[in-house]
Design a protein around this motif. Structure first.
Motif, PDB file in Angstrom:
ATOM      1  N   ILE A   1     -24.902   7.609 -12.653  1.00 60.50           N
ATOM      2  CA  ILE A   1     -25.802   6.896 -11.989  1.00 60.50           C
ATOM      3  C   ILE A   1     -26.418   6.738 -10.710  1.00 60.50           C
ATOM      4  N   GLY A   2     -27.973   7.740  -9.805  1.00 63.35           N
ATOM      5  CA  GLY A   2     -28.179   7.659  -8.752  1.00 63.35           C
ATOM      6  C   GLY A   2     -27.233   8.891  -8.423  1.00 63.35           C
ATOM      7  N   GLY A   3     -28.243   9.230  -7.289  1.00 65.05           N
ATOM      8  CA  GLY A   3     -28.578  10.140  -6.139  1.00 65.05           C
ATOM      9  C   GLY A   3     -28.245   9.979  -5.264  1.00 65.05           C
ATOM     10  N   GLY A   4     -27.428   9.214  -4.301  1.00 65.51           N
ATOM     11  CA  GLY A   4     -27.466   8.785  -3.016  1.00 65.51           C
ATOM     12  C   GLY A   4     -26.546   9.436  -2.304  1.00 65.51           C
TER      13      GLY A   4
ATOM     14  N   ALA B   1     -25.011   3.231  -8.308  1.00 63.35           N
ATOM     15  CA  ALA B   1     -26.232   2.647  -8.012  1.00 63.35           C
ATOM     16  C   ALA B   1     -27.026   2.041  -6.510  1.00 63.35           C
ATOM     17  N   GLY B   2     -25.404   1.978  -5.702  1.00 62.65           N
ATOM     18  CA  GLY B   2     -26.033   2.036  -4.391  1.00 62.65           C
ATOM     19  C   GLY B   2     -26.063   0.621  -4.160  1.00 62.65           C
ATOM     20  N   CYS B   3     -26.525   0.236  -3.504  1.00 59.96           N
ATOM     21  CA  CYS B   3     -26.832  -1.761  -3.164  1.00 59.96           C
ATOM     22  C   CYS B   3     -28.295  -2.139  -2.665  1.00 59.96           C
ATOM     23  N   ARG B   4     -28.855  -3.071  -3.258  1.00 58.60           N
ATOM     24  CA  ARG B   4     -29.941  -3.891  -2.496  1.00 58.60           C
ATOM     25  C   ARG B   4     -30.238  -4.410  -1.575  1.00 58.60           C
TER      26      ARG B   4
ATOM     27  N   GLU C   1     -35.516   4.312 -14.811  1.00 63.36           N
ATOM     28  CA  GLU C   1     -34.779   3.188 -14.492  1.00 63.36           C
ATOM     29  C   GLU C   1     -32.890   2.855 -15.620  1.00 63.36           C
ATOM     30  N   VAL C   2     -32.326   2.625 -15.319  1.00 64.78           N
ATOM     31  CA  VAL C   2     -30.992   2.610 -15.898  1.00 64.78           C
ATOM     32  C   VAL C   2     -31.014   1.591 -16.386  1.00 64.78           C
ATOM     33  N   GLU C   3     -31.505   0.858 -17.575  1.00 63.25           N
ATOM     34  CA  GLU C   3     -31.241  -0.708 -17.818  1.00 63.25           C
ATOM     35  C   GLU C   3     -29.970  -1.272 -18.130  1.00 63.25           C
TER      36      GLU C   3
ATOM     37  N   GLN D   1     -19.605  -0.123   3.644  1.00 61.41           N
ATOM     38  CA  GLN D   1     -20.827   0.101   2.794  1.00 61.41           C
ATOM     39  C   GLN D   1     -21.545   0.972   3.146  1.00 61.41           C
ATOM     40  N   VAL D   2     -20.693   2.080   4.013  1.00 59.68           N
ATOM     41  CA  VAL D   2     -21.286   3.099   4.573  1.00 59.68           C
ATOM     42  C   VAL D   2     -21.211   4.550   4.044  1.00 59.68           C
ATOM     43  N   ALA D   3     -22.409   5.332   4.897  1.00 52.20           N
ATOM     44  CA  ALA D   3     -22.312   7.340   4.374  1.00 52.20           C
ATOM     45  C   ALA D   3     -21.124   7.624   3.595  1.00 52.20           C
TER      46      ALA D   3
ATOM     47  N   LEU E   1     -27.950  14.060 -14.542  1.00 55.61           N
ATOM     48  CA  LEU E   1     -28.068  13.313 -12.600  1.00 55.61           C
ATOM     49  C   LEU E   1     -29.922  11.880 -13.564  1.00 55.61           C
ATOM     50  N   ILE E   2     -28.911  10.499 -13.484  1.00 56.15           N
ATOM     51  CA  ILE E   2     -30.488   9.763 -13.738  1.00 56.15           C
ATOM     52  C   ILE E   2     -30.951   8.641 -12.319  1.00 56.15           C
ATOM     53  N   ASP E   3     -32.217   8.916 -11.919  1.00 60.78           N
ATOM     54  CA  ASP E   3     -32.520   7.565 -10.692  1.00 60.78           C
ATOM     55  C   ASP E   3     -34.276   7.532 -10.954  1.00 60.78           C
ATOM     56  N   LYS E   4     -34.143   6.467 -10.219  1.00 57.84           N
ATOM     57  CA  LYS E   4     -35.384   6.247 -10.439  1.00 57.84           C
ATOM     58  C   LYS E   4     -36.553   6.616  -9.308  1.00 57.84           C
TER      59      LYS E   4
HETATM   60  C1  LIG Z   1     -31.921   1.017   6.712  1.00 60.81           C
HETATM   61  C2  LIG Z   1     -29.976   1.969   6.250  1.00 60.81           C
HETATM   62  C3  LIG Z   1     -29.795   2.027   7.409  1.00 60.81           C
HETATM   63  C4  LIG Z   1     -28.212   2.749   7.038  1.00 60.81           C
HETATM   64  N1  LIG Z   1     -27.502   3.558   8.116  1.00 60.81           N
HETATM   65  C5  LIG Z   1     -26.113   4.131   8.200  1.00 60.81           C
HETATM   66  C6  LIG Z   1     -25.324   4.924   9.134  1.00 60.81           C
HETATM   67  O1  LIG Z   1     -25.950   4.734  10.129  1.00 60.81           O
HETATM   68  N2  LIG Z   1     -24.591   5.365   8.968  1.00 60.81           N
HETATM   69  C7  LIG Z   1     -23.339   4.882   7.525  1.00 60.81           C
HETATM   70  O2  LIG Z   1     -22.645   5.346   7.335  1.00 60.81           O
HETATM   71  N3  LIG Z   1     -24.187   4.113   6.408  1.00 60.81           N
HETATM   72  C8  LIG Z   1     -26.093   4.525   7.125  1.00 60.81           C
HETATM   73  N4  LIG Z   1     -26.504   3.458   6.033  1.00 60.81           N
HETATM   74  C9  LIG Z   1     -25.632   2.838   4.720  1.00 60.81           C
HETATM   75  C10 LIG Z   1     -25.643   4.110   4.255  1.00 60.81           C
HETATM   76  O3  LIG Z   1     -27.084   4.161   3.419  1.00 60.81           O
HETATM   77  C11 LIG Z   1     -24.752   4.100   1.907  1.00 60.81           C
HETATM   78  O4  LIG Z   1     -23.888   3.385   2.760  1.00 60.81           O
HETATM   79  C12 LIG Z   1     -25.036   5.008   1.147  1.00 60.81           C
HETATM   80  O5  LIG Z   1     -26.349   5.562   1.606  1.00 60.81           O
HETATM   81  C13 LIG Z   1     -24.648   4.686   0.152  1.00 60.81           C
HETATM   82  O6  LIG Z   1     -24.756   5.872  -1.030  1.00 60.81           O
HETATM   83  P1  LIG Z   1     -24.852   5.407  -2.754  1.00 60.81           P
HETATM   84  O7  LIG Z   1     -24.791   6.688  -2.819  1.00 60.81           O
HETATM   85  O8  LIG Z   1     -23.430   4.665  -2.860  1.00 60.81           O
HETATM   86  O9  LIG Z   1     -25.945   4.470  -2.685  1.00 60.81           O
HETATM   87  P2  LIG Z   1     -27.813   5.396  -2.218  1.00 60.81           P
HETATM   88  O10 LIG Z   1     -27.375   5.993  -0.870  1.00 60.81           O
HETATM   89  O11 LIG Z   1     -28.247   3.668  -1.741  1.00 60.81           O
HETATM   90  O12 LIG Z   1     -27.955   5.760  -3.705  1.00 60.81           O
HETATM   91  C14 LIG Z   1     -28.253   4.836  -4.560  1.00 60.81           C
HETATM   92  C15 LIG Z   1     -29.104   5.890  -5.628  1.00 60.81           C
HETATM   93  O13 LIG Z   1     -28.662   5.031  -6.674  1.00 60.81           O
HETATM   94  C16 LIG Z   1     -30.609   4.671  -7.937  1.00 60.81           C
HETATM   95  N5  LIG Z   1     -30.162   3.687  -8.456  1.00 60.81           N
HETATM   96  C17 LIG Z   1     -29.767   2.081  -8.425  1.00 60.81           C
HETATM   97  N6  LIG Z   1     -30.260   1.691  -9.280  1.00 60.81           N
HETATM   98  C18 LIG Z   1     -30.637   2.539 -10.079  1.00 60.81           C
HETATM   99  C19 LIG Z   1     -31.376   2.283 -11.176  1.00 60.81           C
HETATM  100  N7  LIG Z   1     -31.039   1.214 -12.181  1.00 60.81           N
HETATM  101  N8  LIG Z   1     -31.471   3.255 -12.346  1.00 60.81           N
HETATM  102  C20 LIG Z   1     -31.649   4.788 -11.670  1.00 60.81           C
HETATM  103  N9  LIG Z   1     -31.352   4.564 -10.310  1.00 60.81           N
HETATM  104  C21 LIG Z   1     -30.895   4.060  -9.854  1.00 60.81           C
HETATM  105  C22 LIG Z   1     -30.957   4.446  -5.958  1.00 60.81           C
HETATM  106  O14 LIG Z   1     -32.613   5.210  -6.447  1.00 60.81           O
HETATM  107  C23 LIG Z   1     -30.770   5.715  -4.959  1.00 60.81           C
HETATM  108  O15 LIG Z   1     -31.197   6.873  -5.018  1.00 60.81           O
HETATM  109  C24 LIG Z   1     -28.015   2.718   6.045  1.00 60.81           C
HETATM  110  C25 LIG Z   1     -28.492   2.139   5.018  1.00 60.81           C
HETATM  111  C26 LIG Z   1     -29.568   1.398   5.475  1.00 60.81           C
HETATM  112  C27 LIG Z   1     -30.239   0.631   4.238  1.00 60.81           C
END
Ligand SMILES: Cc1cc2nc3c(=O)[nH]c(=O)nc-3n(C[C@H](O)[C@H](O)[C@H](O)COP(=O)(O)OP(=O)(O)OC[C@H]3O[C@@H](n4cnc5c(N)ncnc54)[C@H](O)[C@@H]3O)c2cc1C
Length: 448
Positions: A12-15, A107-110, A80-82, A316-318, A34-37
């Motif tokens: 769930i989530g292609g981040g 699914a990351g953060c909001r 979207e995963v519910e 919470q960083v990349a 892979l499921i993403d919204k």
């Molecule tokens: C503006 C901004 C700037 C940033 N700058 C930096 C930086 O400079 N350096 C750094 O290290 N980090 C940075 N970050 C933080 C970094 O982007 C996150 O730590 C990283 O994206 C986390 O990866 P993730 O895969 O956990 O989540 P995400 O990348 O957020 O991916 C989550 C995915 O899940 C999907 N999703 C969520 N809920 C659902 C659902 N219910 N159903 C289906 N799909 C869903 C979303 O659409 C998304 O594609 C920044 C964040 C933001 C917002």
């Protein structure tokens, strides 16, 4: 799972985490759904450059079908995963339910509004490419409106408040200050840009609170020098689309408020209460297994993992998202081979932020520096993180062009026509003069 089929891993989530996990997973052993919204992977660190018209949205958005093109072991569903049913091993979505053998929640953060729903409905956020485009449209529209606004309203349109002085807030404020000086006055020669006020409001005493003392001080100095009005030790109490109320009793009338003051996990229904962790995250073991659940894992921003080095969870960083995902993918293969799984620990390679042209701060574990060299390091490392070579090149050309000409050609207002009409103040035109509906004369439009 039948004997002939490969086990199916639903992600769930292609981040950063989801994409990295799938890339590293041995797909001769596993099938992936892979499921993403949204249909594209989003490079969040450069959202602020889209919002400030410095780069194109397409250069930081990567269609997921393109990333996994030609790989028959990876299927993608845009929905979207519910809800998750961990007993029946099903993921319920807007287009139906999917069975899983293994589930990876990425699914990351909001944005976190700390319960203030009233405020949430009036501010802009920066959590998606769409958000960034929305801010770009809105900001450009406010300048269109400033031209024709009655004198007493011009300051309202020309006031921008950014809430939260972490890296996102600082980078946004710096970028807006930069285009206020270099770019916008040429597009709007009749607007007095000395009146374009950029506020950065922060609850703590410092900008870039998670960085070293020298970086905090340097970023503050840079921002103040660029004319950003810093308001620290102050919280936002409310905003109604017109007036922002601060905890220090001050009120600011502002057309634009951008919220960059914290995040909370995108929790999905169906998980037991015991796995709830601070920040709406999901409690996981050192191998990213969700506590007490079989075959369910969480990675990236949504995962809350306590380690001796990080007893309150990882930042919470990349980098954390990418490295946890790699470790998890390796552990999937190790487990099948009967090898011991590897526990995850984050090695912090440092943090950085840019404040504008030639200005950045970098904290490496062994070295701290700022200024022009830091800015080049920031650009190089961010370029290296961009997924495709083509997009790297496009961004590099955009940056080089902006640097040399102090201009970009990306200031497009893209919104449906009906919406555009709503946003432009209604007025009548007679000859060279324009009049508001209330009869007040607008400036000489023929010269604009
Ligand atoms: C503006 C901004 C700037 C940033 N700058 C930096 C930086 O400079 N350096 C750094 O290290 N980090 C940075 N970050 C933080 C970094 O982007 C996150 O730590 C990283 O994206 C986390 O990866 P993730 O895969 O956990 O989540 P995400 O990348 O957020 O991916 C989550 C995915 O899940 C999907 N999703 C969520 N809920 C659902 C659902 N219910 N159903 C289906 N799909 C869903 C979303 O659409 C998304 O594609 C920044 C964040 C933001 C917002």
């Amino acid at each position: 799972m039948s004997l002939t089929q490969k086990p199916r891993v639903v992600v769930i989530g292609g981040g950063f985490a989801g994409i990295q996990f799938i890339r590293k997973l041995d797909k001769s052993i596993f099938d992936v759904l892979l499921i993403d919204k949204v249909n594209h992977h989003q490079f969040q660190p450069l959202f602020y450059q889209v919002a400030t018209s410095q780069i194109e949205p397409a250069s930081i958005s990567f269609p997921m079908r393109n990333i996994f093109r030609g790989n028959l072991s990876v299927q993608i569903r845009l929905t979207e995963v519910e809800r998750i049913d961990t007993t029946a091993r099903k993921v319920h979505t807007g287009i139906g339910a999917f069975d899983y053998d293994y589930l990876v929640i990425a699914a990351g953060c909001r944005s976190n509004f700390f319960g203030n729903n009233h405020l949430a409905s009036h501010v802009f956020t920066l959590k998606s490419t769409y958000d960034a485009i929305t801010i770009r449209n809105h900001i450009l529209m406010t300048f269109e409106r400033t031209i024709t606004a009655p004198p007493e309203e011009k300051d309202f349109y020309q006031t921008l408040v950014i809430v939260g002085a972490g890296p996102t807030g600082v980078e946004l404020a710096g970028a807006f200050a930069e285009i206020r000086k270099q770019v916008l006055p040429k597009d709007y020669p009749r607007i007095d840009f000395s009146r374009f006020a950029i506020y950065l409001v922060e609850g703590s005493a410092h900008t870039l609170n998670n960085m070293s003392d020298s970086s905090r001080k340097a970023s503050r100095r840079y921002l103040e020098k660029m004319g950003v009005r810093l308001v620290t030790n102050t919280f936002v109490k409310d905003y109604d689309g017109d007036t922002l109320q601060l905890s220090n009793g001050e009120c600011i009338r502002a057309k634009t408020v951008i919220w960059a003051a914290g995040v909370t996990g995108n929790r999905i229904e169906g998980l037991p209460a015991e796995v709830q962790a601070p920040g709406n995250r999901i409690r996981v073991s050192r191998t990213n297994a969700v506590a007490g659940l079989e075959r369910v894992f969480a990675v990236g921003d949504i995962a809350y993992m306590e380690t001796p080095k990080y007893p309150k969870g990882h930042p919470q960083v990349a980098n954390v998202a990418i490295n946890q995902a790699r470790n998890l993918a390796n552990n999937f293969s190790r487990r099948l081979k009967g090898w011991p799984e590897r526990q995850y620990e984050y090695t912090d390679l440092g943090s950085m932020a840019t404040i504008g042209r030639n200005k950045a701060v970098v904290d490496f574990p062994f070295l701290r520096f700022k200024g022009l060299f830091a800015w080049f390091v920031w650009m190089f490392l961010h370029l290296m993180l961009i997924l495709s070579v083509r997009n790297r090149l496009v961004i590099f050309i955009n940056w080089a062009w902006l640097y040399l000409t102090k201009n970009t050609s990306l200031r497009l207002i893209l919104m449906p026509e009906g919406k555009l009409k709503e946003q432009v103040p209604r007025h009548q035109t007679t000859g060279n003069k324009e009049y508001h509906r209330n009869g007040a004369e607008v400036v000489d439009v023929a010269c604009l």
